[in-house]
Design an enzyme around this catalytic site. Structure first.
Site, PDB file in Angstrom:
ATOM      1  CG  ASP A 126      -2.054   0.989   1.063  1.00 44.14           C
ATOM      2  OD1 ASP A 126      -2.590   1.112  -0.057  1.00 44.14           O
ATOM      3  OD2 ASP A 126      -2.408   1.654   2.055  1.00 44.14           O
ATOM      4  CG  HIS A 133      -4.574  10.562   2.276  1.00 42.58           C
ATOM      5  ND1 HIS A 133      -5.589  10.416   3.188  1.00 42.58           N
ATOM      6  CD2 HIS A 133      -3.625   9.648   2.624  1.00 42.58           C
ATOM      7  CE1 HIS A 133      -5.281   9.448   4.043  1.00 42.58           C
ATOM      8  NE2 HIS A 133      -4.091   8.971   3.721  1.00 42.58           N
ATOM      9  CD  GLU A 199      -6.234   4.808   4.208  1.00 42.43           C
ATOM     10  OE1 GLU A 199      -5.578   4.018   3.505  1.00 42.43           O
ATOM     11  OE2 GLU A 199      -5.714   5.565   5.057  1.00 42.43           O
ATOM     12  CD  GLU A 201      -5.247   2.926  -0.605  1.00 45.47           C
ATOM     13  OE1 GLU A 201      -4.450   2.301  -1.340  1.00 45.47           O
ATOM     14  OE2 GLU A 201      -5.097   3.049   0.624  1.00 45.47           O
ATOM     15  CG  ASP A 231      -5.553   0.040   3.156  1.00 45.18           C
ATOM     16  OD1 ASP A 231      -5.538  -1.182   3.360  1.00 45.18           O
ATOM     17  OD2 ASP A 231      -4.721   0.827   3.617  1.00 45.18           O
ATOM     18  NE  ARG A 235      -7.820   6.609   9.164  1.00 44.95           N
ATOM     19  CZ  ARG A 235      -7.143   6.470   8.024  1.00 44.95           C
ATOM     20  NH1 ARG A 235      -5.853   6.165   8.034  1.00 44.95           N
ATOM     21  NH2 ARG A 235      -7.759   6.603   6.874  1.00 44.95           N
ATOM     22  CD  GLN A 238      -2.545   4.565  10.356  1.00 46.03           C
ATOM     23  OE1 GLN A 238      -3.740   4.426  10.124  1.00 46.03           O
ATOM     24  NE2 GLN A 238      -1.707   5.063   9.458  1.00 46.03           N
ATOM     25  CE  LYS A 251      -3.338   2.129   6.811  1.00 47.68           C
ATOM     26  NZ  LYS A 251      -4.150   2.957   5.892  1.00 47.68           N
ATOM     27  CB  THR A 255      -7.337  -4.544   1.706  1.00 40.79           C
ATOM     28  OG1 THR A 255      -6.475  -4.010   2.711  1.00 40.79           O
ATOM     29  CG2 THR A 255      -7.273  -3.678   0.460  1.00 40.79           C
ATOM     30  CB  THR A 347      -6.224   7.829   1.016  1.00 44.18           C
ATOM     31  OG1 THR A 347      -6.096   6.723   1.900  1.00 44.18           O
ATOM     32  CG2 THR A 347      -7.634   8.385   1.095  1.00 44.18           C
ATOM     33  CD  GLU A 361      -7.847  12.567   3.691  1.00 44.65           C
ATOM     34  OE1 GLU A 361      -7.403  13.396   2.884  1.00 44.65           O
ATOM     35  OE2 GLU A 361      -8.032  11.364   3.407  1.00 44.65           O
TER      36      GLU A 361
END
Lengths: 419, 419
Positions: A126, A133, A199, A201, A231, A235, A238, A251, A255, A347, A361
């Protein structure tokens, strides 16, 4: 290039994602319980490509290549076979095709089909190549002055992901458990993620393998096709885990990819340039031509038993780096790249709030909740939410689409007795 | 447990790495050009296990399992088959075995055999679980006050690596190109790595798969066996790329594993505890018993045409986290773990300079060059250097070893014309 007309009317509808120009590849079961097989999307039907090959209507050199319910054998067979596949399918399905009557029994209603993983993912990587982003996330985490990491304008930075967690659209996603520690907490705790995110993508699929460094031009030729890719990201996991080794369990949950692979050949008319470079790239990353694609993208969110709302609209051309650049960088230190490798773009966000490709975001880390049409608010995803990504390139009287890339978030499992 | 005597004398030598207690698994070709097949190390011989199965001397339930020149089918078959394999091999090879005469023709001299990858790596993950290593590296990069990242005592942190780059001992390793930027450089450049390093690690191989979170006890039961592992690392590529997504191209060139897998069962007598916890672990990471192993390890370095010198001696018991803890954490957010997954322990360093498992630590980032016996100095690896990892658990009158885990560093390729 105009619409290529098919003998199947629904494939000539300007609104279909699957005209004859597309020939998107998937794996499907025509009815519940039927065995999965290689199929090609056409209008509102799925063409049973495996059956066409078994009947001798498709005859790929080195075949049979379609009898294993994944497209990997075709991907591994290389560009000449990719071209032969498209040529033979076009000849069978185009308006006026002489063998229409032999082909017609092998078309199945897409609405009744179950769609499976279209290919076996060798390895998943990824990237983080969307400038808006990276700027948004960096501003939230490090302030506007230090938003972009120092290497960002020089390297299409990325990290290796977990291939075993890639699932096809429609697969439910279970809210993960993980180690969480807020900035004011004295110690971490093991709990379900409370900041679970999507996300938006694109995914590029490597067709032909490589050994050793490759140029961007070589990398582009190696790419078999593209999918939509969500994805899913925790958060809060993370934030606590990612220094200094990068995202890992944040992650690892899932996915999701679209069920249909759009071959690179179908996207040729939509090539476009990456944005102007703010600093020159090193020669090994320079593009010999346009390597991005003009593909309109959207994210829709539907609360359980609620109404779906489109919460973001953007375009793949917003990326700062193309998949070919990412692949060239990926191979630069000598790692063999393999057929079936999947590369997430990073992203894809545009410059405005309504073009941001993640809840992080859109709701700015939870500080600016998103209002949904039915009055609900969202900071991150709630149990029962279904996220659907959609994308299409708009041609002259036709569209090239990927099918919905959707997944519903299920509640976390109960706390295990050992945790 | 004492030595289990074999009818093959060399297997009873107290110095051999491969007594009957071990039964290490590999893939070998008995002579140059012969096809590769599954083999078992015994003294100075390799037992052609595939031939024993073909001859009906080994009869594993669900077999044939040894006819594919990788051990994955056995790994996937689960713990009952692992036990049956060891039991049947022991019965055929033990002193006084009734079928000795039938088995003897299937033994080949190890010295003449070519050793191949013993299994197909599904996915590769590398951890960072050695406290001395993390402290040393952190001190060099962030100062002694901030040496350990805040999460380090709570999480066995790790990152996903690149399975395609895992090679078997004996495979040459090519010095990589990469983006390099020193702290005083105005811009990065693309050049061969000048700070190429080794990392002494153990690798744990997942045998049985999982879905969803698992306990440490379950994780331990899933582990099929262990290998030695050298996680070659380009420190200069790493320094420029690793923020914020972690190591990527710095670790992509190659990871070398020993040719022999030592099954977990062979290591049972050598279980030992992880060190005392400085802070309590969350329950999901607590060990129900001793999960580390007492395995003496060493790193040897031989300049091209020079004399090999042992440059570090340490022990696997120096790790702060066991492979079972790492695997339990790896699965915590829901990622399916698969048969054939390989988990690197992280660099294994002891508390003293002569027990450090990387050149970065031994020569302290280049500031304290290592003097070799022939008068040469090393800050990092030089072209032509051969690095060999060795390891053994010392039993009562016998040893359990892995075979050499060796690789020679070749010069970088010439600059490609597109770079």
């Amino acid at each position: 290039m105009p619409l290529i007309r098919a003998w199947l009317d629904s494939a000539n509808d300007p609104e279909t994602a699957f005209p004859l120009n597309n020939l998107a590849l998937g794996v499907f079961a025509p009815q519940a319980g039927a065995p999965a097989r290689c199929g090609v999307a056409l209008g509102d039907r799925v063409v049973d490509a495996a059956a066409l090959e078994a009947a001798g209507l498709l005859a790929l050199p080195g075949g049979p290549l379609l009898d294993r319910a994944v497209w990997n054998p075709v991907m591994e067979a290389g560009p000449a076979i990719w071209a032969a596949l498209r040529e033979q399918l076009s000849a069978l399905l185009a308006e006026g095709a002489p063998r229409r009557d032999e082909v017609a029994p092998h078309l199945w209603p897409m609405a009744e089909a179950t769609l499976h993983m279209p290919f076996r993912v060798a390895e998943f990587t990824d990237f983080y190549a969307g400038r808006h982003h990276a700027t948004n996330v960096g501003t939230m985490f490090r302030g506007a002055e230090n938003a972009l990491p120092p290497n960002w304008l020089h390297i299409p930075i990325g990290y290796n992901g977990r291939a075993s967690s890639v699932v096809v659209s429609g697969t439910p996603v279970r809210r993960p458990w993980g180690q969480l520690k807020g900035p004011d907490d004295a110690a971490p705790r093991f709990a379900p993620s409370a900041r679970f995110d999507l996300e938006l993508e694109m995914g590029a699929i490597v067709g032909t393998p490589s050994e050793g460094p490759i140029s961007v031009a070589q990398a582009d030729e190696m790419i078999f096709g593209y999918v939509l890719l969500n994805d899913w990201s925790a958060r809060d996991i993370q934030a606590w885990e990612y220094q200094p080794l990068g995202p890992f369990q944040a992650k690892a949950t899932a996915t999701t990819i679209s069920p249909w692979i759009v071959m690179r050949a179908a996207l040729e008319p939509f090539r476009c340039d990456t944005p102007a470079r703010e600093v020159p790239l090193l020669p090994y990353l320079r593009e010999p031509g346009p390597m991005l694609y003009d593909i309109a993208l959207e994210v829709a969110l539907a609360p359980e038993n609620g109404t779906e709302a489109v919460i973001a609209r953007t375009n793949y051309r917003e990326m700062y780096y193309s998949a070919a650049q990412q692949l060239a960088h990926h191979a630069s230190a000598g790692s063999p790249m393999r057929s079936g490798d999947l590369l997430g773009s990073g992203t894809i966000s545009g410059p405005t709030r309504d073009s941001r490709g993640s809840m992080l975001e859109i709701a700015w880390g939870g500080k600016e909740p998103l209002a949904l049409p039915d009055g609900q608010e969202r900071r991150f995803l709630e149990d029962g939410d279904t996220v659907t990504l959609r994308g299409a390139a708009q041609g002259d009287g036709y569209r090239i689409g990927f099918g919905d890339c959707a997944g519903q978030l299920l509640p976390a499992i109960d706390r295990p007795d050992w945790a």
